[in-house]
Design a protein around this motif. Structure first.
Motif, PDB file in Angstrom:
ATOM      1  N   LEU A   1       0.812  -1.229   0.000  1.00 27.06           N
ATOM      2  CA  LEU A   1       0.000   0.000   0.000  1.00 27.06           C
ATOM      3  C   LEU A   1       0.842   1.275   0.000  1.00 27.06           C
ATOM      4  N   TRP A   2       2.142   1.170   0.257  1.00 26.25           N
ATOM      5  CA  TRP A   2       2.939   2.374   0.472  1.00 26.25           C
ATOM      6  C   TRP A   2       3.055   3.239  -0.777  1.00 26.25           C
ATOM      7  N   ASP A   3       3.220   2.639  -1.948  1.00 34.53           N
ATOM      8  CA  ASP A   3       3.350   3.446  -3.166  1.00 34.53           C
ATOM      9  C   ASP A   3       2.105   4.311  -3.386  1.00 34.53           C
ATOM     10  N   GLU A   4       0.946   3.689  -3.254  1.00 30.88           N
ATOM     11  CA  GLU A   4      -0.327   4.394  -3.443  1.00 30.88           C
ATOM     12  C   GLU A   4      -0.546   5.437  -2.343  1.00 30.88           C
ATOM     13  N   THR A   5      -0.228   5.065  -1.098  1.00 29.88           N
ATOM     14  CA  THR A   5      -0.411   5.968   0.042  1.00 29.88           C
ATOM     15  C   THR A   5       0.486   7.202  -0.111  1.00 29.88           C
ATOM     16  N   ARG A   6       1.720   6.997  -0.565  1.00 33.59           N
ATOM     17  CA  ARG A   6       2.645   8.126  -0.786  1.00 33.59           C
ATOM     18  C   ARG A   6       2.063   9.124  -1.771  1.00 33.59           C
ATOM     19  N   ALA A   7       1.480   8.621  -2.846  1.00 33.60           N
ATOM     20  CA  ALA A   7       0.884   9.505  -3.854  1.00 33.60           C
ATOM     21  C   ALA A   7      -0.253  10.323  -3.236  1.00 33.60           C
ATOM     22  N   GLN A   8      -1.071   9.682  -2.374  1.00 39.19           N
ATOM     23  CA  GLN A   8      -2.186  10.387  -1.721  1.00 39.19           C
ATOM     24  C   GLN A   8      -1.663  11.472  -0.767  1.00 39.19           C
ATOM     25  N   ILE A   9      -0.632  11.135   0.002  1.00 36.73           N
ATOM     26  CA  ILE A   9      -0.056  12.108   0.947  1.00 36.73           C
ATOM     27  C   ILE A   9       0.514  13.298   0.178  1.00 36.73           C
ATOM     28  N   ARG A  10       1.229  13.010  -0.918  1.00 35.16           N
ATOM     29  CA  ARG A  10       1.828  14.056  -1.746  1.00 35.16           C
ATOM     30  C   ARG A  10       0.746  15.036  -2.209  1.00 35.16           C
ATOM     31  N   ASP A  11      -0.371  14.492  -2.695  1.00 36.75           N
ATOM     32  CA  ASP A  11      -1.473  15.341  -3.160  1.00 36.75           C
ATOM     33  C   ASP A  11      -2.058  16.167  -2.014  1.00 36.75           C
ATOM     34  N   GLN A  12      -2.267  15.537  -0.850  1.00 40.16           N
ATOM     35  CA  GLN A  12      -2.854  16.243   0.303  1.00 40.16           C
ATOM     36  C   GLN A  12      -1.964  17.401   0.738  1.00 40.16           C
ATOM     37  N   VAL A  13      -0.658  17.144   0.843  1.00 35.20           N
ATOM     38  CA  VAL A  13       0.264  18.193   1.286  1.00 35.20           C
ATOM     39  C   VAL A  13       0.235  19.362   0.302  1.00 35.20           C
TER      40      VAL A  13
ATOM     41  N   GLY B   1      -1.149  23.546   0.516  1.00 32.29           N
ATOM     42  CA  GLY B   1      -0.194  24.625   0.286  1.00 32.29           C
ATOM     43  C   GLY B   1       1.210  24.301   0.760  1.00 32.29           C
ATOM     44  N   GLY B   2       1.471  23.030   1.022  1.00 29.95           N
ATOM     45  CA  GLY B   2       2.804  22.640   1.465  1.00 29.95           C
ATOM     46  C   GLY B   2       3.683  22.226   0.301  1.00 29.95           C
ATOM     47  N   ARG B   3       4.941  21.940   0.617  1.00 29.15           N
ATOM     48  CA  ARG B   3       5.889  21.450  -0.388  1.00 29.15           C
ATOM     49  C   ARG B   3       6.286  20.030  -0.008  1.00 29.15           C
ATOM     50  N   VAL B   4       6.511  19.204  -1.003  1.00 24.32           N
ATOM     51  CA  VAL B   4       6.845  17.811  -0.711  1.00 24.32           C
ATOM     52  C   VAL B   4       7.815  17.290  -1.764  1.00 24.32           C
ATOM     53  N   GLU B   5       8.776  16.492  -1.292  1.00 22.34           N
ATOM     54  CA  GLU B   5       9.731  15.890  -2.222  1.00 22.34           C
ATOM     55  C   GLU B   5       9.877  14.419  -1.841  1.00 22.34           C
ATOM     56  N   GLU B   6       9.949  13.570  -2.860  1.00 24.92           N
ATOM     57  CA  GLU B   6      10.148  12.153  -2.602  1.00 24.92           C
ATOM     58  C   GLU B   6      11.633  11.873  -2.647  1.00 24.92           C
ATOM     59  N   ARG B   7      12.094  11.036  -1.722  1.00 21.50           N
ATOM     60  CA  ARG B   7      13.510  10.680  -1.712  1.00 21.50           C
ATOM     61  C   ARG B   7      13.668   9.261  -1.184  1.00 21.50           C
ATOM     62  N   GLU B   8      14.846   8.717  -1.371  1.00 30.54           N
ATOM     63  CA  GLU B   8      15.137   7.372  -0.886  1.00 30.54           C
ATOM     64  C   GLU B   8      15.769   7.521   0.492  1.00 30.54           C
ATOM     65  N   GLY B   9      15.157   6.903   1.511  1.00 30.55           N
ATOM     66  CA  GLY B   9      15.702   6.982   2.862  1.00 30.55           C
ATOM     67  C   GLY B   9      16.111   5.595   3.328  1.00 30.55           C
ATOM     68  N   PRO B  10      16.540   5.483   4.580  1.00 22.13           N
ATOM     69  CA  PRO B  10      16.974   4.195   5.118  1.00 22.13           C
ATOM     70  C   PRO B  10      15.857   3.146   5.139  1.00 22.13           C
ATOM     71  N   LEU B  11      14.589   3.588   5.127  1.00 19.95           N
ATOM     72  CA  LEU B  11      13.455   2.653   5.154  1.00 19.95           C
ATOM     73  C   LEU B  11      12.871   2.446   3.759  1.00 19.95           C
ATOM     74  N   GLY B  12      13.525   3.018   2.753  1.00 24.57           N
ATOM     75  CA  GLY B  12      12.989   2.950   1.387  1.00 24.57           C
ATOM     76  C   GLY B  12      12.476   4.318   0.972  1.00 24.57           C
ATOM     77  N   ALA B  13      11.550   4.327   0.020  1.00 14.45           N
ATOM     78  CA  ALA B  13      11.000   5.595  -0.472  1.00 14.45           C
ATOM     79  C   ALA B  13      10.283   6.309   0.675  1.00 14.45           C
ATOM     80  N   GLU B  14      10.520   7.617   0.779  1.00 13.79           N
ATOM     81  CA  GLU B  14       9.839   8.409   1.806  1.00 13.79           C
ATOM     82  C   GLU B  14       9.551   9.788   1.251  1.00 13.79           C
ATOM     83  N   LEU B  15       8.713  10.521   1.973  1.00 13.31           N
ATOM     84  CA  LEU B  15       8.396  11.896   1.578  1.00 13.31           C
ATOM     85  C   LEU B  15       8.938  12.849   2.640  1.00 13.31           C
ATOM     86  N   LEU B  16       9.586  13.899   2.174  1.00 11.29           N
ATOM     87  CA  LEU B  16       9.991  14.976   3.065  1.00 11.29           C
ATOM     88  C   LEU B  16       9.084  16.143   2.715  1.00 11.29           C
ATOM     89  N   ALA B  17       8.323  16.611   3.700  1.00  5.72           N
ATOM     90  CA  ALA B  17       7.305  17.620   3.407  1.00  5.72           C
ATOM     91  C   ALA B  17       7.435  18.817   4.331  1.00  5.72           C
TER      92      ALA B  17
END
Length: 195
Positions: free
Chosen positions: A85-97, A101-117
């Motif tokens: 579910l994480w790929d789909e959930t990330r896309a939803q979070i990105r849209d919500q942020v 009016g927020g900013r969001v960037e996807e990056r590779e972290g120690p746990l895999g793909a993550e969002l920094l917002a």
């Protein structure tokens, strides 16, 4: 068709089954976990635990962990056996942020793909930005989502400590059938003595 396969893949660190977050069947049964129903948390020095409760239903909807000058909010969800579910959930979070009016960037972290917002926090007339990291791991029949705030969102040493805390969580999916994306029920710890 390749897009569909990508969406459904499981997203987890390669060593998830040994380094966590663990499934109940992978955890050491003699460790003194704090039992919160859908998750178990390993107590550690300096860790504070908060349960986030939905007003109308009085249902516990998230567990907040304060540790190493950081906050970690976690939620365990039921997931399909074969897809994540994480790929789909990330896309939803990105849209919500972005909608907020927020900013969001996807990056590779120690746990895999993550969002920094940078998420707007409205205080009176002035909207201020707060840094948050959204992390997620797909496990066997569950998905664990985390939101990291405070020092762990920007300071590498604090981030390492809060990631270690996230990885120490055990998810208790249970055998009951549950629709994917349903929150796995959380509960109060039985008593402070047993916690």
């Amino acid at each position: 068709m390749s897009d569909e396969l990508e969406i459904g893949r499981k997203s987890a660190p390669g060593d998830r089954a040994t380094s966590g977050p663990l499934d109940e069947t992978e955890a050491n049964p003699v460790r003194p976990y704090i039992d919160l129903g859908g998750i178990k948390v390993l107590p550690r020095e300096g860790l504070n635990l908060r349960l986030e409760v939905e007003e109308q239903t009085k249902r516990i909807v998230a567990v907040g962990l304060d540790y190493a000058e950081s906050t970690l909010q976690v939620q365990p969800f039921a997931a399909p056996r074969t897809t994540g579910l994480w790929d789909e959930t990330r896309a939803q979070i990105r849209d919500q942020v972005r909608q907020q009016g927020g900013r969001v960037e996807e990056r590779e972290g120690p746990l895999g793909a993550e969002l920094l917002a940078e998420v707007p926090v409205v205080a009176g007339q002035d909207a201020q930005m707060r840094l948050a990291r959204f992390v997620g791991v797909d496990g066997p029949r569950w998905f664990l989502r985390g939101v990291i705030g405070g020092a762990g969102a920007s300071d590498p040493a604090a981030a390492e400590q809060i990631e270690d805390l996230f990885r120490s969580i055990v998810v208790v999916r249970g055998g009951a059938p549950m629709p994917p994306r349903d929150l796995i029920p959380l509960k109060m710890p039985s008593s402070p003595a047993s916690a």
